[in-house]
Write a protein that holds these residues in place. Sequence first.
Motif, PDB file in Angstrom:
ATOM      1  N   LYS A 377      19.748 -25.169  35.690  1.00  0.00           N
ATOM      2  CA  LYS A 377      20.456 -26.013  36.651  1.00  0.00           C
ATOM      3  C   LYS A 377      19.725 -26.012  37.986  1.00  0.00           C
ATOM      4  O   LYS A 377      18.876 -25.156  38.238  1.00  0.00           O
ATOM      5  CB  LYS A 377      21.889 -25.508  36.833  1.00  0.00           C
ATOM      6  N   MET A 378      20.066 -26.952  38.848  1.00  0.00           N
ATOM      7  CA  MET A 378      19.470 -27.057  40.184  1.00  0.00           C
ATOM      8  C   MET A 378      20.589 -27.195  41.218  1.00  0.00           C
ATOM      9  O   MET A 378      21.567 -27.899  40.984  1.00  0.00           O
ATOM     10  CB  MET A 378      18.558 -28.281  40.280  1.00  0.00           C
ATOM     11  N   ILE A 379      20.443 -26.477  42.321  1.00  0.00           N
ATOM     12  CA  ILE A 379      21.362 -26.660  43.439  1.00  0.00           C
ATOM     13  C   ILE A 379      20.590 -27.443  44.495  1.00  0.00           C
ATOM     14  O   ILE A 379      19.742 -26.891  45.207  1.00  0.00           O
ATOM     15  CB  ILE A 379      21.854 -25.303  43.990  1.00  0.00           C
ATOM     16  N   LEU A 380      20.825 -28.719  44.572  1.00  0.00           N
ATOM     17  CA  LEU A 380      20.024 -29.595  45.430  1.00  0.00           C
ATOM     18  C   LEU A 380      20.316 -29.390  46.917  1.00  0.00           C
ATOM     19  O   LEU A 380      19.408 -29.415  47.738  1.00  0.00           O
ATOM     20  CB  LEU A 380      20.252 -31.058  45.039  1.00  0.00           C
ATOM     21  N   SER A 381      21.597 -29.209  47.265  1.00  0.00           N
ATOM     22  CA  SER A 381      21.967 -29.001  48.673  1.00  0.00           C
ATOM     23  C   SER A 381      22.797 -27.723  48.768  1.00  0.00           C
ATOM     24  O   SER A 381      24.038 -27.770  48.811  1.00  0.00           O
ATOM     25  CB  SER A 381      22.769 -30.188  49.209  1.00  0.00           C
ATOM     26  N   PRO A 382      22.131 -26.548  48.744  1.00  0.00           N
ATOM     27  CA  PRO A 382      22.884 -25.292  48.736  1.00  0.00           C
ATOM     28  C   PRO A 382      23.724 -25.097  49.996  1.00  0.00           C
ATOM     29  O   PRO A 382      23.263 -25.333  51.103  1.00  0.00           O
ATOM     30  CB  PRO A 382      21.783 -24.228  48.630  1.00  0.00           C
ATOM     31  N   LYS A 383      24.979 -24.668  49.772  1.00  0.00           N
ATOM     32  CA  LYS A 383      25.886 -24.408  50.893  1.00  0.00           C
ATOM     33  C   LYS A 383      25.830 -22.940  51.320  1.00  0.00           C
ATOM     34  O   LYS A 383      26.042 -22.608  52.478  1.00  0.00           O
ATOM     35  CB  LYS A 383      27.319 -24.776  50.495  1.00  0.00           C
ATOM     36  N   GLY A 384      25.584 -22.058  50.335  1.00  0.00           N
ATOM     37  CA  GLY A 384      25.472 -20.639  50.664  1.00  0.00           C
ATOM     38  C   GLY A 384      26.675 -19.804  50.282  1.00  0.00           C
ATOM     39  O   GLY A 384      26.818 -18.674  50.741  1.00  0.00           O
ATOM     40  N   GLU A 385      27.551 -20.328  49.405  1.00  0.00           N
ATOM     41  CA  GLU A 385      28.668 -19.522  48.913  1.00  0.00           C
ATOM     42  C   GLU A 385      28.135 -18.515  47.893  1.00  0.00           C
ATOM     43  O   GLU A 385      27.398 -18.877  46.975  1.00  0.00           O
ATOM     44  CB  GLU A 385      29.716 -20.417  48.255  1.00  0.00           C
ATOM     45  N   VAL A 386      28.486 -17.239  48.037  1.00  0.00           N
ATOM     46  CA  VAL A 386      27.994 -16.181  47.148  1.00  0.00           C
ATOM     47  C   VAL A 386      29.188 -15.371  46.635  1.00  0.00           C
ATOM     48  O   VAL A 386      30.027 -14.926  47.424  1.00  0.00           O
ATOM     49  CB  VAL A 386      26.997 -15.248  47.866  1.00  0.00           C
ATOM     50  N   ILE A 387      29.262 -15.198  45.314  1.00  0.00           N
ATOM     51  CA  ILE A 387      30.355 -14.422  44.706  1.00  0.00           C
ATOM     52  C   ILE A 387      29.759 -13.394  43.736  1.00  0.00           C
ATOM     53  O   ILE A 387      28.965 -13.750  42.853  1.00  0.00           O
ATOM     54  CB  ILE A 387      31.344 -15.340  43.960  1.00  0.00           C
ATOM     55  N   PHE A 388      30.135 -12.123  43.921  1.00  0.00           N
ATOM     56  CA  PHE A 388      29.849 -11.065  42.951  1.00  0.00           C
ATOM     57  C   PHE A 388      31.122 -10.892  42.124  1.00  0.00           C
ATOM     58  O   PHE A 388      32.158 -10.469  42.647  1.00  0.00           O
ATOM     59  CB  PHE A 388      29.488  -9.759  43.653  1.00  0.00           C
ATOM     60  N   ASP A 389      31.056 -11.223  40.839  1.00  0.00           N
ATOM     61  CA  ASP A 389      32.242 -11.226  39.989  1.00  0.00           C
ATOM     62  C   ASP A 389      32.138 -10.114  38.937  1.00  0.00           C
ATOM     63  O   ASP A 389      31.431 -10.256  37.936  1.00  0.00           O
ATOM     64  CB  ASP A 389      32.365 -12.606  39.318  1.00  0.00           C
ATOM     65  N   HIS A 390      32.838  -8.984  39.193  1.00  0.00           N
ATOM     66  CA  HIS A 390      32.863  -7.837  38.263  1.00  0.00           C
ATOM     67  C   HIS A 390      31.450  -7.407  37.859  1.00  0.00           C
ATOM     68  O   HIS A 390      31.146  -7.218  36.678  1.00  0.00           O
ATOM     69  CB  HIS A 390      33.683  -8.183  37.008  1.00  0.00           C
ATOM     70  N   VAL A 391      30.599  -7.245  38.849  1.00  0.00           N
ATOM     71  CA  VAL A 391      29.183  -6.907  38.595  1.00  0.00           C
ATOM     72  C   VAL A 391      29.022  -5.405  38.356  1.00  0.00           C
ATOM     73  O   VAL A 391      29.565  -4.578  39.101  1.00  0.00           O
ATOM     74  CB  VAL A 391      28.302  -7.353  39.780  1.00  0.00           C
ATOM     75  N   SER A 392      28.271  -5.060  37.300  1.00  0.00           N
ATOM     76  CA  SER A 392      27.919  -3.663  37.010  1.00  0.00           C
ATOM     77  C   SER A 392      26.405  -3.585  36.828  1.00  0.00           C
ATOM     78  O   SER A 392      25.801  -4.471  36.219  1.00  0.00           O
ATOM     79  CB  SER A 392      28.610  -3.173  35.737  1.00  0.00           C
ATOM     80  N   PHE A 393      25.822  -2.513  37.345  1.00  0.00           N
ATOM     81  CA  PHE A 393      24.364  -2.376  37.272  1.00  0.00           C
ATOM     82  C   PHE A 393      23.966  -0.908  37.423  1.00  0.00           C
ATOM     83  O   PHE A 393      24.603  -0.132  38.143  1.00  0.00           O
ATOM     84  CB  PHE A 393      23.687  -3.184  38.383  1.00  0.00           C
ATOM     85  N   GLY A 394      22.882  -0.549  36.726  1.00  0.00           N
ATOM     86  CA  GLY A 394      22.273   0.776  36.881  1.00  0.00           C
ATOM     87  C   GLY A 394      20.795   0.676  36.580  1.00  0.00           C
ATOM     88  O   GLY A 394      20.384  -0.057  35.679  1.00  0.00           O
ATOM     89  N   TYR A 395      19.959   1.405  37.340  1.00  0.00           N
ATOM     90  CA  TYR A 395      18.513   1.381  37.084  1.00  0.00           C
ATOM     91  C   TYR A 395      18.218   1.983  35.707  1.00  0.00           C
ATOM     92  O   TYR A 395      17.292   1.571  35.023  1.00  0.00           O
ATOM     93  CB  TYR A 395      17.763   2.132  38.180  1.00  0.00           C
ATOM     94  N   ASN A 396      19.030   2.977  35.328  1.00  0.00           N
ATOM     95  CA  ASN A 396      19.004   3.521  33.973  1.00  0.00           C
ATOM     96  C   ASN A 396      20.345   3.210  33.329  1.00  0.00           C
ATOM     97  O   ASN A 396      21.389   3.357  33.961  1.00  0.00           O
ATOM     98  CB  ASN A 396      18.761   5.038  33.981  1.00  0.00           C
ATOM     99  N   GLU A 397      20.303   2.787  32.072  1.00  0.00           N
ATOM    100  CA  GLU A 397      21.539   2.361  31.402  1.00  0.00           C
ATOM    101  C   GLU A 397      22.589   3.461  31.377  1.00  0.00           C
ATOM    102  O   GLU A 397      23.798   3.188  31.421  1.00  0.00           O
ATOM    103  CB  GLU A 397      21.216   1.899  29.972  1.00  0.00           C
ATOM    104  N   ASN A 398      22.156   4.703  31.286  1.00  0.00           N
ATOM    105  CA  ASN A 398      23.108   5.816  31.187  1.00  0.00           C
ATOM    106  C   ASN A 398      23.595   6.308  32.548  1.00  0.00           C
ATOM    107  O   ASN A 398      24.442   7.198  32.621  1.00  0.00           O
ATOM    108  CB  ASN A 398      22.474   6.989  30.420  1.00  0.00           C
ATOM    109  N   GLU A 399      23.017   5.757  33.626  1.00  0.00           N
ATOM    110  CA  GLU A 399      23.409   6.188  34.973  1.00  0.00           C
ATOM    111  C   GLU A 399      23.785   4.971  35.807  1.00  0.00           C
ATOM    112  O   GLU A 399      22.962   4.441  36.558  1.00  0.00           O
ATOM    113  CB  GLU A 399      22.250   6.948  35.645  1.00  0.00           C
TER     114      GLU A 399
END
Length: 630
Positions: A377-399
């Motif tokens: 997809k393309m955002i031709l005229s970005p407004k700048g709305e940003v949403i983090f929705d139930h985000v999970s992350f780890g540099y190592n999967e077990n940590e």
Amino acid sequence: MSKETHSQRSGGPQRPGGPGGGGFGFRGGMMPVQKAKDFKGTLKRLVSYLKPHKFQLLAVLITAIISTIFSIVSPKIMGKATTRLFEGLMMKLRGVPGAKIDFDYIGNIILLLIGLYILSAIFAYIQQYIMAGVAQKTVYHLRKEVEEKLNRLPLKYFDARTHGEILSRAVNDVDNISTTLQQSLTQLITSVVTIIGIIVMMLTISPLMTLIVVVTLPLSFAATAGIAKKSQKFFKGQQKALGELNGHVEEMYTGHKVVKVFGREKKSIEKFDEINETLYQTGWKAQFVSGMIMPLMSFVSNIGYVLVSVAGGILVTKRAIEIGDIQAFIQYARQFSQPITQTAMIANVIQSTIASAERVFEILDEIEEVPEAENAKMILSPKGEVIFDHVSFGYNENEPLIEDMNIEVKPGQRVAIVGPTGAGKTTLINLLMRFYEIQNGRILIDSVDIRDLKREHLRSMFGMVLQDTWLFNSTIRDNIGYGKEGAGEDEIIAASEAAFADHFIRTLPEGYDTILNEEASNISQGQKQLLTIARAILADPAILILDEATSSVDTRTEVQIQKAMDRLMKGRTSFIIAHRLSTIRDADLILVMNHGTVIEKGNHTELLEKGGFYAELYNSQFAGGNAMAG
């Protein structure tokens, strides 16, 4: 440099060690050589890069054989001239009527030899010319693959390795492969053909004398192998001490002021003397032991020379062979040990090259970034709305570092991210720009999942000003213009004025044409930061990321930059990673992070009133603490 240093490669044959045989310098061959983990597999894979050039390689083999044959038959032909000269001389001494030296025959032999040597040189040139093309084309494709691969690798690959290691693999190891393909491969072909050719020619002259030469070779190699094995540990010690010495000198010079301030000059000199003494001891032992090889090989080859001369003399007296054949045989004996020793040395070089190839292939086999979405997809005229929705992350999967993070940023808001070192502030930005892939949840920009956007398009919406400035070796104009492709002079100057950089640039001798050196050390740290800010202003992004952008400038300049930042951030979504809380009082939203979790949200006043973690950090800073440093 890569660990498999290029000191192994000594090139070609060295000065002959004595009248009976060729000596060969073993200095390079005795340096520690890194071995590949999977020699056969890596060699097979490297050879696959040569397959497209199989006809050129066949031509190299044929020209090498022809060149070597012309070179090998020359001593035998020269021997015939010697025999004719000897026979004519002996007949004259005996007083045979009409006896004379047949100079016409000898002259024809000389002309034939000149022709053979010229042809040998021509075919050797053709061989090197073709091989140079094959080597460079092969390495060109390999370099191209490595470059393209590096562009496809995720940021975590570069975070997990030093720049020096990656550069060593991409530059030194590929260069090592290039040198071996161009030089050592042709040397190996020539050496093998020479060994076979010389054995055949010696057998045609005298099987008995050939046996004498072949018997003396194992003695030479046994002695050489014993000394080489003993010298290996000294060379390893020398390399280790040399590395320590280089490290110490570099450390002392880069930290020269610190050494002076704390009065540690004497201790530094003492440590240098200690390492230097170790280097001296291991160095002279390594050179002394390896230096024994040449005299030893000369001794053994001279014994062979004596035996060959005695046997040849006996055979001549019995008229079993001609005197010219003795001369030719001695020449072959002198040449015989050279290609054998050269082949042994090339084996070492090839081991090093396969190790280099293995390191390069490790890059090519690395797991790449998640492929781009097929129907991006393309955002031709970005407004700048940003949403983090139930985000999970780890540099190592077990940590896991971030678990179930939920953030909503409205268009045009200024969002400050604060927290102690290791809280996850930079990680948040890396996820937003998709330098790392999240394990669970979604990150949305203008209601579009960033995984549905092409990375290039996603990152084009961001402008960054980091605490660590990045400038390249070019003019100030080019460095600012890097923010926008095809930017005009007026745009660059306008961006510089907005960042309060125009004044100091014009005070420089060359103005906007001033060339920054590789470290950009010919301008101050604060001036470097102003240039990166000007570059961000020129880029005119939809979303800004500021990582303590004013930390490297004085208070007066900071006030100016803050005004420029206010103008720049107006109407744009901005993420500000803050270490000094005084710089983010006016933020619309402050995210307080700790251990990868947003523990508090709100503006400056709200968070102070809560009297929680943010209030504690804020008060500790202004009470003289430094909880936010780092």
